[in-house]
Design a protein around this motif. Structure first.
Motif, mmCIF file in Angstrom:
data_model
loop_
_atom_site.group_PDB
_atom_site.id
_atom_site.type_symbol
_atom_site.label_atom_id
_atom_site.label_comp_id
_atom_site.label_asym_id
_atom_site.label_seq_id
_atom_site.Cartn_x
_atom_site.Cartn_y
_atom_site.Cartn_z
ATOM 1 N N ASP A 81 0.762 -1.007 0.034
ATOM 2 C CA ASP A 81 0.044 -0.046 0.044
ATOM 3 C C ASP A 81 0.758 1.366 -0.088
ATOM 4 O OD1 ASP A 81 -2.019 -1.728 0.003
ATOM 5 O OD2 ASP A 81 -3.028 -1.096 2.155
ATOM 6 N N HIS A 82 1.901 1.194 0.756
ATOM 7 C CA HIS A 82 3.000 2.381 0.924
ATOM 8 C C HIS A 82 3.562 2.648 -0.440
ATOM 9 C CE1 HIS A 82 5.902 4.881 2.768
ATOM 10 N NE2 HIS A 82 6.887 4.191 1.861
ATOM 11 N N ALA A 83 3.943 1.851 -1.410
ATOM 12 C CA ALA A 83 4.492 1.782 -2.358
ATOM 13 C C ALA A 83 3.335 2.458 -3.500
ATOM 14 C CB ALA A 83 4.981 0.618 -3.104
ATOM 15 N N LEU A 84 2.202 1.710 -3.473
ATOM 16 C CA LEU A 84 1.006 2.158 -4.425
ATOM 17 C C LEU A 84 0.637 3.652 -4.181
ATOM 18 C CD1 LEU A 84 -1.334 -0.976 -4.287
ATOM 19 C CD2 LEU A 84 0.334 -0.298 -6.013
ATOM 20 N N VAL A 85 0.600 3.996 -2.963
ATOM 21 C CA VAL A 85 0.097 5.433 -2.490
ATOM 22 C C VAL A 85 1.169 6.278 -2.934
ATOM 23 C CG1 VAL A 85 -0.157 6.989 -0.518
ATOM 24 C CG2 VAL A 85 -1.318 4.668 -0.575
ATOM 25 N N GLU A 86 2.286 5.828 -2.936
ATOM 26 C CA GLU A 86 3.575 7.042 -3.357
ATOM 27 C C GLU A 86 3.372 6.947 -4.917
ATOM 28 O OE1 GLU A 86 7.402 5.459 -2.139
ATOM 29 O OE2 GLU A 86 7.127 6.887 -0.410
ATOM 30 N N ARG A 87 3.077 5.926 -5.566
ATOM 31 C CA ARG A 87 2.913 5.867 -6.900
ATOM 32 C C ARG A 87 1.598 6.814 -7.320
ATOM 33 N NH1 ARG A 87 4.751 1.788 -10.194
ATOM 34 N NH2 ARG A 87 6.218 1.708 -8.329
ATOM 35 N N VAL A 88 0.655 6.594 -6.784
ATOM 36 C CA VAL A 88 -0.446 7.749 -6.824
ATOM 37 C C VAL A 88 -0.243 8.924 -6.813
ATOM 38 C CG1 VAL A 88 -2.917 8.205 -6.057
ATOM 39 C CG2 VAL A 88 -2.328 5.866 -6.532
ATOM 40 N N ILE A 89 0.382 9.195 -5.561
ATOM 41 C CA ILE A 89 0.836 10.631 -5.300
ATOM 42 C C ILE A 89 1.826 11.352 -6.446
ATOM 43 C CG2 ILE A 89 2.532 12.223 -3.806
ATOM 44 C CD1 ILE A 89 1.424 10.443 -1.796
ATOM 45 N N SER A 90 2.794 10.537 -6.979
ATOM 46 C CA SER A 90 3.755 10.864 -7.965
ATOM 47 C C SER A 90 2.748 11.412 -9.225
ATOM 48 C CB SER A 90 4.861 9.955 -8.191
ATOM 49 O OG SER A 90 4.355 8.987 -9.161
ATOM 50 N N ILE A 91 1.938 10.330 -9.570
ATOM 51 C CA ILE A 91 1.038 10.589 -10.828
ATOM 52 C C ILE A 91 0.294 11.816 -10.301
ATOM 53 C CG2 ILE A 91 -0.976 9.896 -12.186
ATOM 54 C CD1 ILE A 91 0.356 6.715 -11.508
ATOM 55 N N THR A 92 -0.475 11.958 -9.391
ATOM 56 C CA THR A 92 -1.674 13.080 -9.224
ATOM 57 C C THR A 92 -0.482 14.499 -9.202
ATOM 58 O OG1 THR A 92 -2.410 11.606 -7.794
ATOM 59 C CG2 THR A 92 -3.052 13.908 -7.709
ATOM 60 N N LYS A 93 0.647 14.475 -8.560
ATOM 61 C CA LYS A 93 1.311 15.705 -8.418
ATOM 62 C C LYS A 93 1.729 16.115 -9.886
ATOM 63 C CE LYS A 93 4.577 15.920 -4.479
ATOM 64 N NZ LYS A 93 5.593 15.394 -3.885
ATOM 65 N N MET A 94 2.121 15.068 -10.921
ATOM 66 C CA MET A 94 2.651 15.433 -12.127
ATOM 67 C C MET A 94 1.584 16.325 -12.818
ATOM 68 S SD MET A 94 4.829 12.645 -13.822
ATOM 69 C CE MET A 94 4.723 11.065 -12.768
ATOM 70 N N ASP A 95 0.287 15.856 -12.623
ATOM 71 C CA ASP A 95 -0.882 16.579 -13.693
ATOM 72 C C ASP A 95 -1.897 16.561 -12.485
ATOM 73 O OD1 ASP A 95 -2.356 17.721 -15.421
ATOM 74 O OD2 ASP A 95 -2.034 16.490 -17.010
#
Lengths: 905, 429
Positions: free
Chosen positions: A345-359
């Motif tokens: 979950d930790h990794a997935l949330v980080e992934r989601v954050i990076s995607i959300t942050k980018m756009d």
């Protein structure tokens, strides 16, 4: 803007409304029942009658129903016309014919739309002298109480439950003056939105059954604006309390998120606060036993030797506030701050954050979801993990045909029944690619049921088909190929296509595939959206704070003096063996939590802390929207907020540089200063006046001077709440306050929740001065060009073993709400799910017992056969009480257990 | 030939024998009109019916040709389109459609074929009152015969036009006979009327263009097609065209049903055809067109029974089937009986009808049983006004109020006597 004339006065209004909505928006008191701002007009109750005139010379006019009459340029009506008034009063007289007049014993009394409308029309003398008709009530389960005799047949319940929310087990029966609203037979209302009937019903037919257990009149409830903590959507709620006890949750309008409704998990989850599992006293382990610590001084005395000069690691929580997590992070240092969630979950949330942050422009609000015109859900079972998102999807899909057919038939969008006829309730484009059946299936244009790997493979293939620049997934089956083709066409035909995925399946490739599809659609010029469901109410906030995966803590635990665990149950993130290993290796465990958990049981020092209703803080929802919630009851010295203890600990550790602050307001400000991503929080906590605060108590609250008279006849000073915009008082700013800070909806003559309209410039629109939370991500203005690489190949054959997929339940998967009394009645028994094919192969019947054997875990549960589940997968319900944590994707063995009952025979 | 046909609806009906089968019907000239229509363009058929001045026989008297003209035509029109025959004859006192259904089913089928062709509907239903078992039996046989003879089905008589005709037996509620309630009922929903607009011509059954016509209206169509609009107009005695089935129930010497020229004076129907009142009975009033029309009085006997003249006399032609009130019958009991029906048949959707009618019913019962109070009359008068058109969702309650409001106008003294004497003056006790 157009001009309409009401009682000969011109008014400017927006075009396209009906007269009732226009009159209400203009502030007129025009009574109504069957109309609802989210469900629009059907013209059944005849309560909103007004007189319409052809022109200024027309003296006769004719009676029309305001809700069914378009407010067009130059239309002339009279609300005040004697004939219209007389008719409206007679409508109430009719509705009262069979009403039991039991207001004194009715839970709706004091916040009853029927009471309000009765007073508004002036009807007060009963002429009906015959017997009333009566009905038999039904037991509708733990959430909703049924008292049919009070019914005034406005049809709003059935219109909400069936037409709006898609429920099937509720209907209208009978005819003439014996119309019955309920289930075909007595029994639990199955829909996860049933609690909204309480607010939709204009009178006391449907009332909150949990509220009944500790009932208080609305005017006696102290209320405060709060935010739901039971999933990552972040719906807004109003929590009510009296005598310091939490009594109920109501929907709180937020134009960007939940609008008029919330799900039952959010409405009834509050009961965990009242549960037997609630921690009330601190205790320390001493000499092999437990010692209760009665005062804060006593706790501090024991705390000091435990932490002074010691090195601790901290385990943060996705269900605790930003403030508490920030306090822990500051206390232990970022390098010693671990996220109390499964590593995956930790990794997935980080992934989601990076995607959300980018756009960030990709991420929709729930309100924007409702306006999307083609939706693909990739992997996530949103009906179970984020019910209000599922409701928004349902509305989007049902409204899409309305939006394009209404102009063709020259029908306004508020003509609900006509639009149902025109569209024949055929849903718009919705595509589901999930592992098994979901409750949105009956709306789906097309559904694909497959392994998680196949789903991500499909996603990558779809992205590639939309934009050839997106990486190619490689070989695809013919069936999937045709699926890709038709979905691609539908998404490209839409103006606002929406991709929904999430962390539910624990599968990173799905998230990347969803991102690729959304980005590919953007490249094709579509205003595409991308929404990810996260595991918890503050997963996003915790992720943004930064911190390390929990497994790293496992490596460190033996090297430090102890762990501080913040509002977290470790066994929900680790398998049983790893939980034991982790907690066993800790020299000292300081546990701060609301509820008694296995972790709190073995903690060296267990300190109970305030629940969401008893604290103020900030949560960041799945779209990155930070929202503030406020305490409903004054601080209980024995149930302080977690951050407050953590700040206390900082003071005890001598080498800590400075105190973070004394109030949530100060902590938030500090966080905004030290961590630039949280800088927007400053605007969320700014409130001009310490003197003119918003009172939590209504101006009619009773018993203020009597409540503590048995102790002292001197009225105590109201509790302080420094930094907060709200006061524990009846006095203060009752006037125009920012919409998001409204602790209740009330307006003279409007005691029910319908008074909400009085706080909107246009009914159904945003609240006046609404601050619907603050999105933390600012758009960079540069759309993302790059794509995720295809990260994995489909591995089909598990060689006679099974792959674990997580399954979710609205009632059960969320830790806190599952502890509530009403919700616990709705939680399914633990089970292990397999496909029909595998069941046949293993020679298993429904409810036969099966053993699941993983590397670090094995357990036995009854089998549930899910025919839609692909073979080779084993479904493990996540977070269900009595279910251990098994990591998604684990390859396990299954062994059928012989049926003992057969042997006994 | 046209000149001799004066009873186009009932000419083939004999009370003493089974209805004509398809062979006999064809032998008698049946389906010639359909053949003629199928050779014309649909819009021309619409025009013929429009020119004929045919007004709907279900009670409202809306011009049939105009109703059809709203249906979207041409290649872009939504498909399928539906034609529904309203055979849900449940109005108390009304039994005219039954005669046609049981007596000459092929006339209805032919009328439906022509009408469906005119609006280019590909699916038609007969929505039949539940209790009309005999009609169902007769109709099913006739439909089978018509299918066999290719008057129904694919490519009818070698033309590109196809029509599927189905029989639907209603679940048995009065509101199912209301145009939009009927459509809802047919699509499997609660028979709650719909708000208009949208009109069924645009958004009807299953959201598609739909025409609902009364059985008697549809049965007029073959004659109009065969003999032309001028012939049809010439049938009527006044400016309303065609013939009309007039019925009489109550204490007349010969109750029954007659096909007479539209506009036949009331006196002629009552005295010549029904033979006047039974000996010892005096006419006090009558409902000219079923239970939901206002009373007419003996002074109105010279009224020509057409749509406009009856309206001028303060009532409605309605279905043209009259119920007589005689001097041996209590007008309060008479009206109570009717209101009891309407209160029971309210669909329960809108407040005035759902709550108002049962209240009126209870008051009338109280008055009739000697428990009336003088204030009751005010309540009744309030309801006559507030259950009027525009106040309610559909015409059921306004219709129900028509006999009551006219009874209060013409027989108020009888109501007052009930209340004052605390009993029904007509009761034997």
């Amino acid at each position: 803007m157009i001009t309409i004339y009401i009682d000969n006065q011109p008014h400017q209004i927006r075009e396209g409304q009906n007269l009732l909505a226009a009159c209400l928006s203009l502030g007129f008191d025009l009574p109504y029942f069957c109309w609802h701002p989210a469900m629009h007009s059907v013209g059944a109750c005849r309560q909103c009658a007004v007189k319409q005139f052809k022109d200024e010379n027309d003296q006769r006019g004719k009676i029309v129903m305001a809700c069914m009459t378009p407010a067009t340029e130059g239309v002339r009506i009279s609300i005040d016309d004697p004939e219209a008034r007389a008719f409206r009063s007679t409508v109430i007289e009719w509705l009262m014919v069979n009403h039991p007049h039991d207001c004194p014993v009715c839970d709706e009394g004091g916040e009853c739309h029927l009471q309000d409308m009765t007073v508004m029309t002036g009807h007060n003398y009963r002429r009906f002298r015959f017997k009333k008709r009566t009905h038999v009530n039904q037991n509708l389960g733990p959430f909703v109480n049924h008292e049919m005799n009070r019914c005034i047949q406005c049809y709003r319940c059935v219109r909400f439950y069936r037409d709006y929310a898609g429920g099937l087990d509720f209907n209208v029966f009978g005819a003439h003056d014996s119309v019955y609203f309920g289930r075909q037979t007595s029994g639990i209302l199955e829909g996860e939105f049933s609690g909204n009937l309480v607010e939709v019903c204009p009178t006391g037919v449907f009332t909150d059954k949990t509220f009944k257990k500790h009932y208080t009149r609305k005017w006696d409830l102290a209320t405060a604006p709060s935010v739901c903590i039971h999933c990552s959507v972040g719906c807004n709620i109003i929590i009510g309390a009296r005598y310091g006890r939490i009594r109920r949750v109501l929907n709180r309008f937020n134009s960007q998120i939940n609008g008029y409704f919330i799900c039952d998990r959010g409405r009834y989850g509050y009961e965990h606060i009242l549960s037997e599992k609630r921690l009330h006293g601190s205790r320390i382990r001493e000499n092999g036993g437990h010692k209760e610590l009665r005062t804060n001084e006593e706790i501090l005395r024991h705390l000091t030797p435990l932490i002074d000069g010691k090195r601790f690691i901290g385990v943060g929580s996705p269900r605790a506030t930003l403030e508490s997590n920030f306090a822990l992070q500051t206390l232990v240092g970022t390098e010693n701050f671990f996220h109390g969630v499964p590593d995956r979950d930790h990794a997935l949330v980080e992934r989601v954050i990076s995607i959300t942050k980018m756009d960030p422009t990709l991420t929709p609000s729930l309100d924007q979801v409702k306006n999307c015109d083609a939706i693909l859900i990739l992997g996530e079972d949103i009906s179970e993990t984020a019910p209000m998102l599922a409701l928004a999807v349902r509305r989007a899909v049902m409204d899409e045909p309305r939006r394009h057919l209404a102009p063709k038939y020259q029908l306004p969008l508020w003509q609900d029944q006509a639009l149902q006829e025109v569209t024949q309730n055929k849903p718009g484009p919705l595509f589901l690619a999930t592992i098994g059946k979901t409750r949105l299936d009956n709306l789906a244009t097309h559904r694909l049921s497959a392994h998680p790997e196949e789903l991500s493979h499909f996603g990558f293939a779809l992205a590639h088909a939309i934009d050839p620049a997106a990486p190619d997934a490689g070989e695809t089956s013919a069936e999937m190929e045709s699926c890709v083709k038709s979905i691609k066409e539908a998404l490209l035909a839409a103006r606002n296509p929406l991709l929904i995925s999430g962390t539910g399946l624990g599968h990173a490739a799905l998230i990347e595939a969803a991102a690729n599809i959304a980005r590919a659609l953007r490249h094709q010029g579509k205003n595409a959206y991308l929404d990810f469901v996260l595991p918890h109410c503050n997963s996003m906030g915790l992720g943004l704070l930064g911190g390390r995966p929990l497994s790293h803590a496992l490596e460190m635990v033996s090297q430090v003096d102890g762990i501080i665990i913040l509002e977290n149950e470790i066994s929900r993130s680790f398998s049983s063996s790893r939980t034991n290993q982790f907690l066993g290796a800790a020299k000292t465990i300081i546990n701060l939590d609301i509820m008694q958990t296995p972790t709190s049981d073995i903690a060296t020092l267990s300190i109970p802390v305030a629940s969401y209703a008893e604290s103020e803080g900030t949560l960041v929802n799945q779209e990155g929207r930070a929202q503030r919630f406020y305490r409903v009851v004054p601080e209980n010295p024995n149930l302080r907020e977690s951050w407050s203890w953590l700040v206390e600990m900082m003071a005890l550790i001598k080498n800590q540089p400075e105190r973070l602050g004394k109030t949530p307001h100060e902590i938030t400000t500090k966080l905004a200063q030290v961590n630039p991503i949280f800088a927007p929080l400053l605007s969320l906590v700014s409130w001009g006046s310490e003197t003119q605060k918003i009172p939590r108590e209504s101006h009619r609250a009773s018993g203020r001077t009597a409540m503590t008279a048995d102790i002292s006849v001197h009225e105590p000073k109201p509790a302080d709440d420094p930094g907060s915009p709200l006061a524990f008082s009846m006095e203060g700013c009752h006037g125009d306050v920012p919409g998001n800070l409204l602790p209740r909806y009330w307006s003279p003559g409007w005691n029910s929740v319908q008074s909400l309209a009085k706080f909107q410039d246009e009914v159904g629109g945003p609240l006046r001065q609404e601050n619907p939370g603050r999105r933390l991500f600012e758009s960079t203005g540069n759309p993302i060009k790059n794509y995720f690489a295809v990260s994995e190949k489909i591995k089909k054959n598990n060689h006679g073993r099974w792959q674990v997929v997580p399954l979710y339940h609205v009632f059960g998967s969320d830790e806190l709400s599952a502890a509530g009394a009403a919700i616990s009645e709705r939680i399914p028994d633990p089970y292990i799910a397999i496909s029909a094919k595998d069941a046949a192969q293993l020679n298993l019947l429904e409810n036969s017992r099966i053993r699941l054997i993983a590397d670090r875990e094995q357990f036995e549960r009854p089998v549930k056969i899910i025919s839609s589940l692909p073979a080779g997968l084993v479904g493990v319900p996540m977070g269900l009480p009595g279910m251990p944590y098994v990591e998604p994707g684990t390859i396990v063995d299954l062994i059928a257990i012989p049926d003992h009952r057969d042997n006994e025979k | 030939m046209a000149a001799v046909i004066t009873k186009p609806l009932t000419q083939h009906i004999r009370p003493d024998r089974e209805p004509l089968d398809i062979k006999a019907y064809e032998y008698a000239g049946g389906y010639q009109a359909a053949r003629k229509a199928l050779a014309m363009s649909p819009l021309d058929v619409q025009k013929v019916v429009g020119d004929s001045g045919l007004r709907g026989r279900g009670g409202a008297g809306f011009p049939t040709g105009m109703k059809w003209s709203f249906v979207p035509m041409g290649p872009d029109a939504p498909r399928p389109k539906f034609l529904l025959a309203n055979a849900d004859e449940m109005e108390p006192g009304t039994f005219k459609d039954r005669l046609l259904l049981e007596g000459v089913p092929h006339l209805l089928i032919e009328g439906m074929l022509i009408s469906a062709y005119a609006i280019q509907a590909e699916i038609a239903y007969v929505f039949l009152r539940r209790e009309y078992y005999q009609s169902a039996r007769v109709l099913l046989r006739a439909i089978a015969e018509a299918e066999q003879a290719n008057y129904l089905g694919k490519n009818i008589l070698g033309t590109p036009f196809s029509l599927e005709l189905r029989l639907h037996q209603s679940a048995g509620r009065y509101i199912c006979g209301e145009e939009t309630g009927l459509i809802n009922s047919l699509s499997g929903r609660r028979s709650t009327p719909r708000a208009k607009p949208p009109f069924p011509q645009f958004v009807g059954l299953l959201g598609k263009p739909t025409i609902v016509n009364n059985v008697e209206s549809l049965c007029c169509i073959p004659g109009i097609m065969q003999y032309g609009p001028e012939w049809f107009k010439s049938l009527g005695l006044t400016k309303d065209a065609g013939t009309k089935l007039y019925g009489i129930s109550g204490r007349a010497l010969r109750t029954g049903l007659w096909e007479l020229p539209m506009g036949t004076p009331l006196r002629e129907i009552l005295e010549d055809h029904a033979g006047g009142m039974q000996p010892g009975y005096t006419l006090r009033g009558l409902l000219p067109g079923g239970a939901s029309t206002d009373f007419m009085l003996p002074e109105h006997l010279d009224t020509p029974m057409d749509f406009d003249a009856v309206q001028e006399a303060g009532s409605r032609l309605g279905t043209g089937t009259m119920i007589l009130l005689d001097d041996h019958t209590c007008p309060v009991g008479f009206v109570h009986n009717l209101i009891q029906f309407f209160a029971r048949e309210s669909c329960g959707w809108c407040t005035p009808c759902r709550e108002g009618l049962p209240w009126v019913e209870k008051i009338l019962q109280a008055i009739e049983t000697g428990c009336g109070e003088s204030a009751d009359l005010t309540v009744l008068e309030d309801h006559c006004r507030l259950l009027g058109p525009g106040y309610t969702y559909c015409p059921l309650a306004p219709g129900a109020m028509e006999p009551l409001q006219s009874a209060l106008k013409y027989f108020k003294q009888d109501f007052v006597r009930h209340i004052e004497e605390k009993k029904c003056p007509w009761s034997q006790a």
